[in-house]
Design a protein around this motif. Structure first.
Motif, mmCIF file in Angstrom:
data_model
loop_
_atom_site.group_PDB
_atom_site.id
_atom_site.type_symbol
_atom_site.label_atom_id
_atom_site.label_comp_id
_atom_site.label_asym_id
_atom_site.label_seq_id
_atom_site.Cartn_x
_atom_site.Cartn_y
_atom_site.Cartn_z
ATOM 1 N N ARG A 144 0.819 -1.208 0.000
ATOM 2 C CA ARG A 144 0.000 0.000 0.000
ATOM 3 C C ARG A 144 0.849 1.252 0.000
ATOM 4 N NH1 ARG A 144 -5.110 0.120 2.641
ATOM 5 N NH2 ARG A 144 -6.248 -1.771 2.135
ATOM 6 N N GLN A 145 1.959 1.200 0.755
ATOM 7 C CA GLN A 145 2.827 2.370 0.788
ATOM 8 C C GLN A 145 3.508 2.592 -0.557
ATOM 9 O OE1 GLN A 145 5.224 1.334 4.169
ATOM 10 N NE2 GLN A 145 3.838 2.299 5.633
ATOM 11 N N SER A 146 3.977 1.510 -1.187
ATOM 12 C CA SER A 146 4.618 1.703 -2.502
ATOM 13 C C SER A 146 3.606 2.169 -3.522
ATOM 14 C CB SER A 146 5.288 0.435 -3.037
ATOM 15 O OG SER A 146 5.521 -0.479 -2.045
ATOM 16 N N ALA A 147 2.367 1.648 -3.424
ATOM 17 C CA ALA A 147 1.333 2.089 -4.364
ATOM 18 C C ALA A 147 1.084 3.583 -4.197
ATOM 19 C CB ALA A 147 0.048 1.299 -4.135
ATOM 20 N N ALA A 148 1.081 4.056 -2.953
ATOM 21 C CA ALA A 148 0.871 5.482 -2.698
ATOM 22 C C ALA A 148 2.000 6.300 -3.309
ATOM 23 C CB ALA A 148 0.792 5.723 -1.191
ATOM 24 N N LEU A 149 3.235 5.814 -3.178
ATOM 25 C CA LEU A 149 4.371 6.532 -3.756
ATOM 26 C C LEU A 149 4.262 6.594 -5.266
ATOM 27 C CD1 LEU A 149 7.438 5.366 -1.622
ATOM 28 C CD2 LEU A 149 6.201 7.524 -1.524
ATOM 29 N N GLU A 150 3.805 5.480 -5.864
ATOM 30 C CA GLU A 150 3.633 5.442 -7.321
ATOM 31 C C GLU A 150 2.658 6.520 -7.779
ATOM 32 O OE1 GLU A 150 4.662 4.023 -9.998
ATOM 33 O OE2 GLU A 150 6.164 2.705 -9.130
ATOM 34 N N ILE A 151 1.567 6.645 -7.066
ATOM 35 C CA ILE A 151 0.560 7.635 -7.449
ATOM 36 C C ILE A 151 1.142 9.040 -7.335
ATOM 37 C CG2 ILE A 151 -1.658 8.655 -6.787
ATOM 38 C CD1 ILE A 151 -2.594 5.892 -5.940
ATOM 39 N N LEU A 152 1.859 9.281 -6.239
ATOM 40 C CA LEU A 152 2.408 10.615 -6.028
ATOM 41 C C LEU A 152 3.508 10.935 -7.035
ATOM 42 C CD1 LEU A 152 2.362 10.697 -2.157
ATOM 43 C CD2 LEU A 152 1.106 12.198 -3.709
ATOM 44 N N LEU A 153 4.175 9.900 -7.480
ATOM 45 C CA LEU A 153 5.233 10.080 -8.461
ATOM 46 C C LEU A 153 4.680 10.696 -9.738
ATOM 47 C CD1 LEU A 153 8.134 9.496 -9.297
ATOM 48 C CD2 LEU A 153 7.434 7.195 -9.926
ATOM 49 N N ALA A 154 3.443 10.329 -10.064
ATOM 50 C CA ALA A 154 2.836 10.831 -11.293
ATOM 51 C C ALA A 154 2.282 12.235 -11.100
ATOM 52 C CB ALA A 154 1.737 9.881 -11.741
ATOM 53 N N ALA A 155 2.349 12.772 -9.894
ATOM 54 C CA ALA A 155 1.781 14.094 -9.632
ATOM 55 C C ALA A 155 2.782 14.943 -8.870
ATOM 56 C CB ALA A 155 0.492 13.945 -8.818
ATOM 57 N N PRO A 156 3.740 15.494 -9.600
ATOM 58 C CA PRO A 156 4.811 16.236 -8.937
ATOM 59 C C PRO A 156 4.277 17.413 -8.112
ATOM 60 C CG PRO A 156 5.222 16.020 -11.316
ATOM 61 C CD PRO A 156 3.856 15.484 -11.059
ATOM 62 N N GLY A 157 3.110 17.943 -8.475
ATOM 63 C CA GLY A 157 2.542 19.063 -7.725
ATOM 64 C C GLY A 157 1.853 18.625 -6.449
ATOM 65 N N GLY A 158 1.814 17.327 -6.216
ATOM 66 C CA GLY A 158 1.115 16.828 -5.040
ATOM 67 C C GLY A 158 -0.354 16.588 -5.319
ATOM 68 N N ALA A 176 2.188 7.171 7.775
ATOM 69 C CA ALA A 176 3.357 6.300 7.905
ATOM 70 C C ALA A 176 4.476 6.771 6.986
ATOM 71 C CB ALA A 176 2.962 4.860 7.595
ATOM 72 N N LEU A 177 4.100 7.155 5.749
ATOM 73 C CA LEU A 177 5.104 7.620 4.795
ATOM 74 C C LEU A 177 5.698 8.955 5.243
ATOM 75 C CD1 LEU A 177 3.331 6.643 1.465
ATOM 76 C CD2 LEU A 177 5.433 5.647 2.369
ATOM 77 N N ALA A 178 4.844 9.803 5.795
ATOM 78 C CA ALA A 178 5.316 11.106 6.257
ATOM 79 C C ALA A 178 6.319 10.915 7.390
ATOM 80 C CB ALA A 178 4.142 11.966 6.714
ATOM 81 N N LYS A 179 6.026 9.954 8.248
ATOM 82 C CA LYS A 179 6.895 9.682 9.385
ATOM 83 C C LYS A 179 8.281 9.242 8.918
ATOM 84 C CE LYS A 179 6.392 7.336 13.775
ATOM 85 N NZ LYS A 179 5.742 6.172 14.360
ATOM 86 N N ARG A 180 8.304 8.549 7.792
ATOM 87 C CA ARG A 180 9.587 8.094 7.267
ATOM 88 C C ARG A 180 10.234 9.151 6.385
ATOM 89 N NH1 ARG A 180 8.984 1.774 6.026
ATOM 90 N NH2 ARG A 180 11.181 2.108 5.631
ATOM 91 N N GLY A 181 9.604 10.287 6.273
ATOM 92 C CA GLY A 181 10.186 11.372 5.501
ATOM 93 C C GLY A 181 10.039 11.219 3.998
ATOM 94 N N LEU A 182 9.175 10.308 3.567
ATOM 95 C CA LEU A 182 9.028 10.092 2.125
ATOM 96 C C LEU A 182 7.955 10.986 1.514
ATOM 97 C CD1 LEU A 182 9.265 6.213 2.209
ATOM 98 C CD2 LEU A 182 10.967 7.781 1.299
ATOM 99 N N VAL A 183 7.048 11.448 2.341
ATOM 100 C CA VAL A 183 5.949 12.263 1.849
ATOM 101 C C VAL A 183 5.812 13.485 2.744
ATOM 102 C CG1 VAL A 183 3.413 12.355 1.792
ATOM 103 C CG2 VAL A 183 4.610 10.458 0.699
ATOM 104 N N ALA A 184 5.550 14.637 2.104
ATOM 105 C CA ALA A 184 5.318 15.838 2.882
ATOM 106 C C ALA A 184 3.835 16.175 2.864
ATOM 107 C CB ALA A 184 6.118 16.997 2.306
#
Ligand code: ADP
Ligand code: ZN
Length: 753
Positions: A144-158, A176-184
């Motif tokens: 689920r976390q990698s899937a979320a990163l994939e989606i965000l990757l396609a949307a550089p503006g967030g 969880a991703l924010a806690k790991r510093g991967l998502v703002a």
């Protein structure tokens, strides 16, 4: 003791009983409370005051009262209880659908919109980021976390978190991703008027327009039903372009003037921006809009305006059926046959059916409108249960589009197997482009190609998590095939399409099957002078993108619009004189009892988009099965003949609307595990089936045997007494608490695939 029954958002969970401490005022039904559940404290909703417990039972205290006044009006609480019961869902799940966004937490008001962006990954190039995501895989992220990163990757503006939630990314995953510093995560104020985006400036409602004779008769009948102030369901069966919208508006006006409120339900607001604008034009400020594409802040504001009774008319999608109106007199369900009224996650309710239930509880008139009614609704009209009102002609006597079939078998024989656009269709498109008319081209399949395989060793690109092949999408601008992605439409897993086979290194990768992206490419190549646009889930990811493309097409800045079923719905583009259907057979081959019905609806609806202006329209339908009855009858736009034919099949095969179905899917880490659990459920249902109350089919592997890494096994209950079926199933689930998180129940499923 003062006891309250409280619903908490836990799957399948029934009401929990709590004591209200002496110092706390009794929280009313519909108010939120904080209650202890196990070791946690959750926000729940008071559903009943008449709870009883056996003597000696340990009852815990309500920890905190959140609202002094009910957040949800009690009729809505009752409606949710019905939903939970009918759809075999937890009462907390059902209530969650009716709550305004943010209501589960403690905060009651927020006007901010929260945006998530990929961070700390060095976002200078998508490529860099993609490598980072790949390395993130190595960092032990969940699927689920990698899937979320994939989606965000396609949307550089967030992306706004509300949109992410709609795409399956939960706040917990983001946290969880924010806690790991991967998502703002960042908040921004959001007080835009939702109508701004929905509205197309040039649609104005002309209230003085003379109704046609048919429209007048239909309105008179509906006025009489509305004036009676009683519950009634009316099916407004009007062919495409017969002017149903005008009737809704006049009826809404009448009900509003009588002091009651109106709910106008549409399948997808973004697809019918003109309707929202018309309603706003007709009723001004006392209109609210409710749908999931609004940001959480917008939805929240609109919801509270309704709750404060500042609203006469609500326009919304399926969840608007729970809008907290307190004097509802009319519910219109436009395009009632549309499958987007069915929620495909728990609680799996059907917006149309909940609307009918709401109408009956609050004594409102329910109007179901369609050119291609569902078998269920037409059957009820035919049997006299619903009033039937028919519009057989288009306004201003415009003819229906003439429909021509192209037999693709002949086309393949004469032109080779690679043909996608037949000679007839190509000639017709060329003709429209030359004349300055517009064309709509439908293919109900997105992507560029639907499979990639190696011609040398046969290796193909399957999703590692799901039992489907990956769909190829061309990334922006990429005309050479580097940088193309193959993506799973279920779990969003994706890989770059390599130039050589991964197994044998041969450079012979073949693309099979075609989707909308390939049609767009071919049209651009063949008609370089034409301005071509595309509408499908991929091209309209960005908020506002859909409205933009549709307004451009409406404003004649585009000549040809290619798209999935999104272009078949409700639109009224007077410039369109040609509708092309690339493959009428998508979906027809599926072993689903609704396949013919869906094909008939889609073809009739899309053909109905042609010839709505001064010039007559034409539709060209490409098919491999020109003799199939749903294609033949859609060409003649003969709904009654289709109904007669289809209803005989449904009766003979014991399918809905004559028999009810309940589908159960059990998920497991291994196939055997899922199968064993499903067998246990079926075994426990045996006493009921032995008594002849219903039959059980299965268990058997689900058609989508693996999904997001889990194995799936399904079974069906089939019978005429839904309540019996539900009760038996609910009892079994109550006896197997460990099954709750692994079982999905779908009452009245739209599809058996
Ligand atoms: P439907 O929803 O039944 O397919 P619409 O409501 O979109 O049809 O109406 C089709 C078109 O006819 C619209 O452009 C609408 O503005 C126009 N129209 C509707 N009623 C009338 C009328 N009485 N006179 C002239 N035009 C009308
Ligand atoms: Zn997948």
């Amino acid at each position: 003791m003062r006891l309250v029954a409280v619903a908490v958002p836990v799957p399948f969970l029934d009401l929990l009983t709590y004591n209200v401490p002496d110092a706390m005022p009794l929280p009313p039904v519909g108010a939120r409370v904080r209650v202890p559940v196990g070791a946690r404290t959750m926000t729940g909703c008071v559903v009943r005051h008449d709870a009883v417990v056996e003597e000696g039972t340990d009852v815990r205290d309500v920890a905190e009262a959140v609202d002094a006044e009910p957040l949800l009006p009690s009729p809505i609480v009752e409606l949710c209880r019905w939903v939970a019961d009918y759809y075999v869902a937890g009462i907390g799940d059902a209530l969650a659908v009716a709550m305004p966004p943010g209501a589960r937490g403690r905060a009651t008001a927020f006007k901010k919109r929260r945006t998530a962006t990929l961070s700390a990954l060095g976002l200078d190039a998508a490529r860099g980021a993609s490598q980072n995501v790949e390395s993130a895989h190595a960092r032990n992220l969940t699927t689920r976390q990698s899937a979320a990163l994939e989606i965000l990757l396609a949307a550089p503006g967030g992306l706004p978190t509300s949109e992410l939630r709609d795409r399956g990314v939960t706040p917990a995953v983001l946290a969880a991703l924010a806690k790991r510093g991967l998502v703002a995560l960042s908040d921004e104020r959001d007080d835009r008027d939702p109508f701004e985006r929905a509205a197309m400036a040039d649609v104005v409602h002309d209230a003085t327009r003379q109704l046609t004779g048919e429209q007048q008769r239909a309105s008179d009948e509906l006025f009489a039903l509305a004036d009676a102030g009683e519950f009634r369901v009316a099916l407004l069966h009007g062919i495409t372009g017969s002017g149903k919208t005008e009737i809704y508006l006049r009826l809404a006006d009448r009900v509003r003037r009588s002091g009651r409120q109106v709910l106008l339900m549409v399948p997808e607001i973004a697809l019918t921006p003109a309707l929202a604008a018309l309603v706003r034009g007709a009723f001004g400020d006392r209109v609210a809009i409710q749908h999931s594409a609004l940001s959480a802040g917008e939805r929240h504001d609109q919801w509270h305006r309704i709750r404060r009774s500042e609203i006469d008319v609500v326009v919304g999608t399926r969840s608007a059926v729970f809008a907290p109106l307190d004097r509802i007199g009319l519910i219109v369900v436009d395009e009632e046959h549309d499958s987007s009224y069915k929620q495909e996650e728990t609680p799996r309710y059907h917006g149309r059916d909940v609307a009918i239930m709401r109408g009956s509880r609050e004594r409102a008139l329910v109007v179901l409108g369609s050119a291609t009614p569902s078998m269920e609704s037409y059957n009820n009209a035919a049997s006299g249960k619903y009033a039937r009102i028919t519009l057989e002609r288009r306004v201003l006597d415009r003819p229906l589009a003439a429909v021509r079939l192209v037999n693709m078998r002949t086309e393949y024989a004469e032109q080779g197997p690679e043909v996608v656009i037949s000679r007839d269709l190509a000639a017709a498109i060329g003709d429209r482009v030359a004349r300055g008319d517009q064309a709509l081209i439908l293919l109900n399949r997105r992507g560029y190609s639907t499979a990639v395989f190696c011609r040398q060793c046969g290796d193909s690109f399957e999703c590692p998590n799901c039992s489907v092949s990956l769909t190829v999408h061309r990334t922006r601008g990429g005309n050479d095939r580097t940088g193309w992605r193959a993506r799973c439409h279920y779990c969003n897993y994706s890989i770059l399409v390599p130039t050589a086979c991964r197994k044998c290194a041969a450079p012979y990768l073949e693309h099979a099957g075609f989707g909308t992206e390939r049609i767009e490419e071919q049209l651009r190549e063949r008609f370089p002078e034409a301005r071509v646009g595309r509408v499908d889930r991929d091209s309209v990811r960005r908020k506002g993108a859909l409205t933009e493309i549709l307004s451009k097409f409406a404003g004649r800045e585009l000549d040809v619009l290619v798209g999935t079923q999104m272009i078949a719905k409700g639109h009224d583009f007077p410039g369109v004189t040609l509708v092309g259907v690339i493959s009428a057979d998508v979906g027809l081959g599926l072993a689903d009892f609704r396949a013919s019905e869906r094909t008939f609806q889609l073809l009739t609806q899309v053909a109905g988009r042609a010839g709505r202006g001064e010039r007559a329209g034409e539709a060209i339908v490409q098919t491999l099965y020109p003799e199939h009855y749903s294609i033949q009858l859609a060409c003649r736009q003969d709904y009654p003949a289709f109904f007669d034919r289809e209803v005989a099949y449904r009766r003979a095969m014991r399918y809905p609307p004559f028999f009810a179905l309940i589908n159960g899917v059990v998920r497991g880490r291994t196939f055997d595990d899922a199968m064993q659990q499903a067998r246990e459920i079926v075994r426990r249902l045996e006493p009921a089936t032995a008594a002849g109350r219903f039959t059980v089919l299965g268990p058997a592997p689900a058609p989508l045997g693996r999904l997001r890494g889990e194995h799936r096994v399904q079974f069906f209950l089939k019978g005429t007494k839904r309540a019996d079926m539900r009760n038996a199933l609910m009892q079994v689930v109550a006896g197997m608490p460990e099954i709750r998180r692994r079982l999905t129940i779908d009452v009245d499923p739209l599809s058996v695939l």
